[in-house]
Motif scaffolding. Structure first.
Motif, mmCIF file in Angstrom:
data_model
loop_
_atom_site.group_PDB
_atom_site.id
_atom_site.type_symbol
_atom_site.label_atom_id
_atom_site.label_comp_id
_atom_site.label_asym_id
_atom_site.label_seq_id
_atom_site.Cartn_x
_atom_site.Cartn_y
_atom_site.Cartn_z
ATOM 1 N N PHE A 67 27.219 44.518 6.265
ATOM 2 C CA PHE A 67 26.188 44.885 7.226
ATOM 3 C C PHE A 67 26.804 45.541 8.459
ATOM 4 N N SER A 68 25.943 46.205 9.234
ATOM 5 C CA SER A 68 26.372 46.667 10.558
ATOM 6 C C SER A 68 26.586 45.446 11.437
ATOM 7 N N LEU A 69 27.246 45.642 12.582
ATOM 8 C CA LEU A 69 27.574 44.505 13.440
ATOM 9 C C LEU A 69 26.329 43.732 13.884
ATOM 10 N N LEU A 70 25.340 44.445 14.402
ATOM 11 C CA LEU A 70 24.145 43.781 14.916
ATOM 12 C C LEU A 70 23.362 43.101 13.806
ATOM 13 N N LEU A 71 23.152 43.803 12.690
ATOM 14 C CA LEU A 71 22.394 43.238 11.573
ATOM 15 C C LEU A 71 23.141 42.042 10.971
ATOM 16 N N GLY A 72 24.452 42.175 10.862
ATOM 17 C CA GLY A 72 25.254 41.086 10.320
ATOM 18 C C GLY A 72 25.168 39.838 11.182
ATOM 19 N N LEU A 73 25.238 40.032 12.499
ATOM 20 C CA LEU A 73 25.152 38.894 13.422
ATOM 21 C C LEU A 73 23.796 38.205 13.302
ATOM 22 N N LEU A 74 22.726 39.003 13.312
ATOM 23 C CA LEU A 74 21.377 38.431 13.241
ATOM 24 C C LEU A 74 21.127 37.708 11.926
ATOM 25 N N LEU A 75 21.529 38.326 10.790
ATOM 26 C CA LEU A 75 21.311 37.708 9.486
ATOM 27 C C LEU A 75 22.094 36.411 9.331
ATOM 28 N N LYS A 76 23.341 36.414 9.773
ATOM 29 C CA LYS A 76 24.155 35.196 9.662
ATOM 30 C C LYS A 76 23.552 34.061 10.488
ATOM 31 N N ILE A 77 23.081 34.398 11.682
ATOM 32 C CA ILE A 77 22.488 33.368 12.541
ATOM 33 C C ILE A 77 21.200 32.819 11.931
ATOM 34 N N VAL A 78 20.329 33.723 11.476
ATOM 35 C CA VAL A 78 19.031 33.306 10.943
ATOM 36 C C VAL A 78 19.182 32.554 9.620
ATOM 37 N N VAL A 79 19.885 33.150 8.661
ATOM 38 C CA VAL A 79 20.032 32.527 7.333
ATOM 39 C C VAL A 79 20.861 31.248 7.425
ATOM 40 N N GLY A 80 21.972 31.309 8.169
ATOM 41 C CA GLY A 80 22.803 30.114 8.325
ATOM 42 C C GLY A 80 22.063 28.997 9.042
ATOM 43 N N GLY A 81 21.311 29.351 10.100
ATOM 44 C CA GLY A 81 20.547 28.355 10.844
ATOM 45 C C GLY A 81 19.451 27.718 10.005
ATOM 46 N N CYS A 82 18.744 28.524 9.229
ATOM 47 C CA CYS A 82 17.680 27.989 8.361
ATOM 48 C C CYS A 82 18.252 27.059 7.290
ATOM 49 N N THR A 83 19.387 27.440 6.724
ATOM 50 C CA THR A 83 20.047 26.589 5.725
ATOM 51 C C THR A 83 20.414 25.242 6.330
ATOM 52 N N TYR A 84 20.980 25.284 7.522
ATOM 53 C CA TYR A 84 21.386 24.051 8.201
ATOM 54 C C TYR A 84 20.179 23.146 8.457
ATOM 55 N N LEU A 85 19.100 23.716 9.002
ATOM 56 C CA LEU A 85 17.922 22.916 9.326
ATOM 57 C C LEU A 85 17.270 22.336 8.072
ATOM 58 N N LEU A 86 17.228 23.123 6.987
ATOM 59 C CA LEU A 86 16.633 22.645 5.734
ATOM 60 C C LEU A 86 17.411 21.453 5.188
ATOM 61 N N LEU A 87 18.742 21.589 5.129
ATOM 62 C CA LEU A 87 19.572 20.498 4.597
ATOM 63 C C LEU A 87 19.572 19.302 5.536
ATOM 64 N N LEU A 88 19.486 19.560 6.815
ATOM 65 C CA LEU A 88 19.436 18.459 7.773
ATOM 66 C C LEU A 88 18.148 17.664 7.593
ATOM 67 N N PHE A 89 17.051 18.368 7.334
ATOM 68 C CA PHE A 89 15.775 17.686 7.104
ATOM 69 C C PHE A 89 15.838 16.823 5.850
ATOM 70 N N ILE A 90 16.574 17.303 4.853
ATOM 71 C CA ILE A 90 16.714 16.533 3.605
ATOM 72 C C ILE A 90 17.569 15.282 3.823
ATOM 73 N N PHE A 91 18.704 15.449 4.524
ATOM 74 C CA PHE A 91 19.658 14.345 4.673
ATOM 75 C C PHE A 91 19.363 13.428 5.860
ATOM 76 N N GLU A 92 18.750 13.972 6.907
ATOM 77 C CA GLU A 92 18.556 13.200 8.135
ATOM 78 C C GLU A 92 17.117 13.287 8.641
ATOM 79 N N LYS A 93 16.160 13.131 7.731
ATOM 80 C CA LYS A 93 14.756 13.217 8.108
ATOM 81 C C LYS A 93 14.384 12.157 9.139
ATOM 82 N N LYS A 94 14.894 10.954 8.961
ATOM 83 C CA LYS A 94 14.581 9.849 9.872
ATOM 84 C C LYS A 94 15.079 10.142 11.281
ATOM 85 N N MET A 95 16.308 10.672 11.381
ATOM 86 C CA MET A 95 16.869 10.983 12.697
ATOM 87 C C MET A 95 16.058 12.067 13.388
ATOM 88 N N LEU A 96 15.649 13.091 12.651
ATOM 89 C CA LEU A 96 14.868 14.173 13.240
ATOM 90 C C LEU A 96 13.512 13.684 13.728
#
Length: 489
Positions: A437-466
């Motif tokens: 990707f270009s620099l800007l697109l790469g930065l945005l995609l990594k942040i969005v996709v990586g962040g969504c992955t983290y939140l999804l898995l966190l909800f699965i593993f730590e639903k009670k804490m959230l």
């Protein structure tokens, strides 16, 4: 206001302070980095290596002792104040005399005048140390926050204007000095406490056991964090030091925003409950879970987007910072938890243990830096990372033992966050490997996709804490609304 309410208010205001302060720091540091060269930042860094260390000696740890000690009198505060003033002037005189020697040591003639000007901040710091710590002890964080905002913002504005006017390195020097002066003026305007003409050695002696151990631990810890700067400045030069210090400052952003907030607010709170270890253990486990929830994805994420981040915001002349930022950000995830060790030792009054642990830790880190500098800037960064990773288990184990916590309990407590972070890493590395990707697109995609992955898995593993976190936030908002209604009524 009871202790619980003070802690909530302190966390709120300190959090606001840290977030706004670091946003301002990030914005101005990016602007200044585009105007100034890495070498200019490095030259100022050569001065601050020594000047920041000297500031630790201004009150010999007695201000921290005033916070930790349950019963203190006007005589305690006044005695520490006058001691600070004397030491402040003494240290400035020492730096004034030694400025030519430091200049010769680094082979930088311009350092002589820079040192004599920037170190004037010692005197202003000495005049405000007690006032600042009184606000912390009484948990009046709102006043402290507002003072910090005003002084910092004006200091950065002066630096920004001077940099664009072509004053170069002097813009950074004046930023430090003006910030210290404004802090001094504002603390005296806001603080209700005024020192009396009292100085009692017996009051100093009462605080000396805690204070000197605190200062000793802080001093040793300072050099573990700054010996890398020292050896880079001496062996590799000002340009490499400028690159390294910028990367290190960026790595510290999440730590300052999260771990520092907790330490500032919880130190006086933990000190008041220092006899109830079981209660402190419960609070500590909750605290590190919430810290890891935020800092782990932030630090690892910054490491994985370091290329896009540096090139987009700092420009090509800072490209050498990319691998350094990537390595140090990974280290930051570990430090976000380890940095709370001081909270444990200081609030329990066990600074003597902290001092001994710091001596050992710093001995290992200094050896690592001496070896690493032979392989350039990357060598220093890698030596820091590897040594810190090896030291984590014994050093962290000793700290949490004071609260009767085992490393296995820490793992169980953080397991969900660790698994979610690992999933985020895999996702972001996959994106990086298969797509260009270009620099800007790469930065945005990594942040969005990586962040969504983290939140999804966190909800699965730590639903009670959230859900618990959500309930706490809702409860906090309701209490703030109730307070507002009570005030208006």
């Amino acid at each position: 206001m009871n202790l619980k309410s003070k802690v909530k208010s302190g966390l709120k205001w300190t959090f606001i302070d840290q977030i706004l302060s670091q946003i301002i720091f990030l914005i101005f540091s990016i602007f200044l980095a585009r105007v100034l060269t890495p070498s200019m930042f490095g030259i100022v860094g050569m001065v601050t290596i020594f000047s920041n260390f000297a500031i630790l000696f201004i009150d010999l740890g007695f201000s921290a002792a005033l916070i930790q000690k349950k019963e203190v009198t006007q005589a305690h505060f006044s005695s520490v104040f006058w001691l600070n003033i004397g030491i402040g002037f003494l240290i400035y005189a020492l730096f004034y005399i030694c400025a030519p020697l430091i200049s010769v040591f680094y082979n930088q003639p311009e350092l002589k005048l820079l040192i004599r000007v920037i170190c004037l901040s010692f005197i202003f710091t000495a005049f405000t140390s007690v006032q600042a710590n009184i606000l912390i002890k009484e948990m009046h964080f709102k006043k402290k926050v507002i003072i910090n905002w005003i002084a910092m913002l004006i200091g950065y504005l002066v630096a920004f204007i001077m940099a664009y006017q072509g004053y170069g390195v002097w813009s950074l020097v004046m930023m430090t000095l003006i910030t210290a002066i404004l802090n001094a003026i504002l603390y005296w305007m806001v603080s209700k406490w005024i020192p009396l003409f009292i100085f009692e050695w017996n009051k100093i002696k009462e605080l000396s056991s805690y204070g000197l151990n605190f200062m000793g631990e802080a001093s040793v810890n300072y050099w573990s964090r700054n010996f890398d700067n020292f050896i880079i400045a001496k062996v590799l030069g000002s340009t490499d030091l400028g690159i390294y210090t910028r990367a290190y400052s960026l790595m510290l952003l999440p730590l300052r925003n999260i771990s520092t907030i907790v330490t500032k607010v919880m130190f006086p709170a933990f000190s008041q409950k220092q006899d109830d270890v079981a209660l402190l253990k419960k609070y500590y486990l909750n605290i590190i879970q919430y810290i890891a929830l935020i800092t782990f994805p932030l630090m690892i994420g910054l490491s994985l987007v370091s290329k896009e981040f540096v090139l987009l915001f700092f420009g090509n002349k800072w490209s050498a910072m990319i691998p350094i930022l990537s390595i140090l950000s990974g280290l930051g995830a570990i430090q976000s938890i380890v940095s709370l060790n001081g909270l444990i030792y200081n609030s329990l009054g066990k600074v003597n243990i902290a001092f001994k642990v710091s001596l050992f830790t710093n001995f290992i880190l200094i050896i690592a830096f001496i070896i690493g500098v032979n392989y350039g800037l990357k060598g220093v960064a890698w030596s820091y990372f590897i040594a810190s990773l090896l030291l984590f288990f014994p050093i962290y184990g000793i700290a949490i033992k004071q609260l009767n916590i085992s490393l296995f309990e820490i793992y169980v407590n953080l397991k969900g966050v660790l698994l979610a972070t690992l999933s985020m890493i895999i996702t972001m590395l996959t994106l990086n490997h298969f797509f260009d990707f270009s620099l800007l697109l790469g930065l945005l995609l990594k942040i969005v996709v990586g962040g969504c992955t983290y939140l999804l898995l966190l909800f699965i593993f730590e639903k009670k804490m959230l859900l618990n976190l959500k309930n706490k936030v809702v409860h906090f908002k309701k209490s703030e609304v109730t307070k507002s209604k009570d005030i208006t009524d």
